[in-house]
Design a protein around this motif. Sequence first.
Motif, PDB file in Angstrom:
ATOM      1  N   LEU A  20       0.837  -1.301   0.049  1.00 62.54           N
ATOM      2  CA  LEU A  20       0.036   0.002  -0.100  1.00 62.54           C
ATOM      3  C   LEU A  20       1.021   1.213  -0.011  1.00 62.54           C
ATOM      4  O   LEU A  20       1.819   1.179   0.532  1.00 62.54           O
ATOM      5  CB  LEU A  20      -1.041   0.053   1.261  1.00 62.54           C
ATOM      6  N   SER A  21       0.364   2.420  -0.515  1.00 61.83           N
ATOM      7  CA  SER A  21       1.228   3.681  -0.701  1.00 61.83           C
ATOM      8  C   SER A  21       0.064   4.546  -0.196  1.00 61.83           C
ATOM      9  O   SER A  21      -1.123   4.569  -0.342  1.00 61.83           O
ATOM     10  CB  SER A  21       1.555   4.092  -2.072  1.00 61.83           C
ATOM     11  N   CYS A  22       0.658   5.489   0.486  1.00 63.97           N
ATOM     12  CA  CYS A  22       0.033   6.746   1.005  1.00 63.97           C
ATOM     13  C   CYS A  22       0.795   7.972   0.607  1.00 63.97           C
ATOM     14  O   CYS A  22       2.005   8.405   1.253  1.00 63.97           O
ATOM     15  CB  CYS A  22       0.069   6.626   2.541  1.00 63.97           C
ATOM     16  N   ALA A  23       0.380   8.657  -0.370  1.00 64.46           N
ATOM     17  CA  ALA A  23       1.053   9.984  -0.854  1.00 64.46           C
ATOM     18  C   ALA A  23       0.344  11.171  -0.300  1.00 64.46           C
ATOM     19  O   ALA A  23      -0.704  11.300  -0.122  1.00 64.46           O
ATOM     20  CB  ALA A  23       0.618   9.938  -2.471  1.00 64.46           C
ATOM     21  N   ALA A  24       1.497  12.009   0.449  1.00 62.33           N
ATOM     22  CA  ALA A  24       0.870  13.011   1.284  1.00 62.33           C
ATOM     23  C   ALA A  24       1.269  14.249   0.690  1.00 62.33           C
ATOM     24  O   ALA A  24       2.216  14.515  -0.082  1.00 62.33           O
ATOM     25  CB  ALA A  24       1.672  12.942   2.566  1.00 62.33           C
ATOM     26  N   SER A  25       0.406  15.341   0.590  1.00 67.15           N
ATOM     27  CA  SER A  25       0.968  16.788   0.265  1.00 67.15           C
ATOM     28  C   SER A  25      -0.096  17.780   1.253  1.00 67.15           C
ATOM     29  O   SER A  25      -0.760  17.417   1.938  1.00 67.15           O
ATOM     30  CB  SER A  25       0.133  16.938  -1.263  1.00 67.15           C
ATOM     31  N   GLY A  26       0.549  18.889   0.847  1.00 64.45           N
ATOM     32  CA  GLY A  26      -0.153  20.117   1.664  1.00 64.45           C
ATOM     33  C   GLY A  26       0.527  20.267   3.149  1.00 64.45           C
ATOM     34  O   GLY A  26      -0.140  21.250   3.736  1.00 64.45           O
ATOM     35  N   PHE A  27       1.580  19.716   3.459  1.00 65.83           N
ATOM     36  CA  PHE A  27       2.064  19.996   4.718  1.00 65.83           C
ATOM     37  C   PHE A  27       3.607  19.541   4.926  1.00 65.83           C
ATOM     38  O   PHE A  27       4.087  18.900   3.806  1.00 65.83           O
ATOM     39  CB  PHE A  27       1.349  19.116   5.885  1.00 65.83           C
ATOM     40  N   THR A  28       4.115  19.970   5.986  1.00 68.20           N
ATOM     41  CA  THR A  28       5.725  19.830   5.948  1.00 68.20           C
ATOM     42  C   THR A  28       5.855  18.455   6.474  1.00 68.20           C
ATOM     43  O   THR A  28       5.676  18.105   7.593  1.00 68.20           O
ATOM     44  CB  THR A  28       6.190  20.679   7.014  1.00 68.20           C
ATOM     45  N   LYS A  76       9.604  11.651  -1.853  1.00 69.65           N
ATOM     46  CA  LYS A  76       8.257  11.372  -2.506  1.00 69.65           C
ATOM     47  C   LYS A  76       7.111  11.718  -1.794  1.00 69.65           C
ATOM     48  O   LYS A  76       5.838  11.857  -2.172  1.00 69.65           O
ATOM     49  CB  LYS A  76       8.187  10.162  -3.191  1.00 69.65           C
ATOM     50  N   ASN A  77       7.342  12.107  -0.261  1.00 64.19           N
ATOM     51  CA  ASN A  77       6.282  12.472   0.532  1.00 64.19           C
ATOM     52  C   ASN A  77       5.213  11.084   0.597  1.00 64.19           C
ATOM     53  O   ASN A  77       4.188  11.417   0.665  1.00 64.19           O
ATOM     54  CB  ASN A  77       5.540  13.605   0.355  1.00 64.19           C
ATOM     55  N   THR A  78       5.789   9.998   0.545  1.00 61.08           N
ATOM     56  CA  THR A  78       5.075   8.802   0.342  1.00 61.08           C
ATOM     57  C   THR A  78       5.302   7.757   1.553  1.00 61.08           C
ATOM     58  O   THR A  78       6.754   7.666   1.915  1.00 61.08           O
ATOM     59  CB  THR A  78       5.078   8.050  -0.824  1.00 61.08           C
ATOM     60  N   VAL A  79       4.637   7.087   2.373  1.00 59.69           N
ATOM     61  CA  VAL A  79       4.797   5.968   3.038  1.00 59.69           C
ATOM     62  C   VAL A  79       4.103   4.912   2.359  1.00 59.69           C
ATOM     63  O   VAL A  79       2.973   5.013   1.897  1.00 59.69           O
ATOM     64  CB  VAL A  79       4.024   6.419   4.537  1.00 59.69           C
ATOM     65  N   TYR A  80       5.011   3.658   2.841  1.00 59.53           N
ATOM     66  CA  TYR A  80       4.554   2.579   2.062  1.00 59.53           C
ATOM     67  C   TYR A  80       4.009   1.461   3.183  1.00 59.53           C
ATOM     68  O   TYR A  80       4.519   1.572   4.316  1.00 59.53           O
ATOM     69  CB  TYR A  80       5.594   1.935   1.316  1.00 59.53           C
ATOM     70  N   LEU A  81       3.334   0.683   2.959  1.00 61.42           N
ATOM     71  CA  LEU A  81       2.853  -0.567   3.983  1.00 61.42           C
ATOM     72  C   LEU A  81       3.284  -1.826   3.108  1.00 61.42           C
ATOM     73  O   LEU A  81       2.149  -2.180   2.341  1.00 61.42           O
ATOM     74  CB  LEU A  81       1.685  -0.311   4.570  1.00 61.42           C
ATOM     75  N   GLN A  82       4.198  -2.328   3.402  1.00 58.40           N
ATOM     76  CA  GLN A  82       4.339  -3.720   2.774  1.00 58.40           C
ATOM     77  C   GLN A  82       3.729  -4.851   3.777  1.00 58.40           C
ATOM     78  O   GLN A  82       4.172  -5.122   4.810  1.00 58.40           O
ATOM     79  CB  GLN A  82       5.862  -4.194   2.557  1.00 58.40           C
ATOM     80  N   MET A  83       2.684  -5.666   2.801  1.00 58.72           N
ATOM     81  CA  MET A  83       2.141  -6.631   3.526  1.00 58.72           C
ATOM     82  C   MET A  83       2.366  -7.984   3.063  1.00 58.72           C
ATOM     83  O   MET A  83       2.079  -7.956   1.983  1.00 58.72           O
ATOM     84  CB  MET A  83       0.306  -6.370   3.590  1.00 58.72           C
TER      85      MET A  83
END
Length: 129
Positions: A20-28, A76-83
């Motif tokens: 899973l990927s979580c792409a984040a934007s709009g904050f530090t 990439k401002n992205t968090v991953y969850l490898q399941m």
Amino acid sequence: EVQLQASGGGLVQAGGSLRLSCAASGFTFESYVIGWYHQAPGKEREGISCISSSDGSTYYSDSVKGRFTISVDNAKNTVYLQMNKLKPEDTDVYYCAARRVLTSAYCSSIGAHMSFGDWGQGTLVTVSS
């Protein structure tokens, strides 16, 4: 405005893997921690993992420890969850969430009691037996 975009869900057989990927934007990004939750129909959301984007410290719930790995790509401002080693009981909608923190130790110190104010939409994971 905090925006979180979760993706990567799908259908997989028991024992298989998804990322899973979580792409984040709009904050530090470096001032926040990112968490992953799952929710089954009619049940409360359960926090399963959390990571500090500044120092990479993490938390895992007992239900996923040893099977799931959370990681962060600050470029990439992205968090991953490898399941990995997925089980039919992992079938749920998965959400990512963000929280601004004063300490990078939030995930490792708060753990199961973590709470978040900003949420992305969910991504469905279905594990067939």
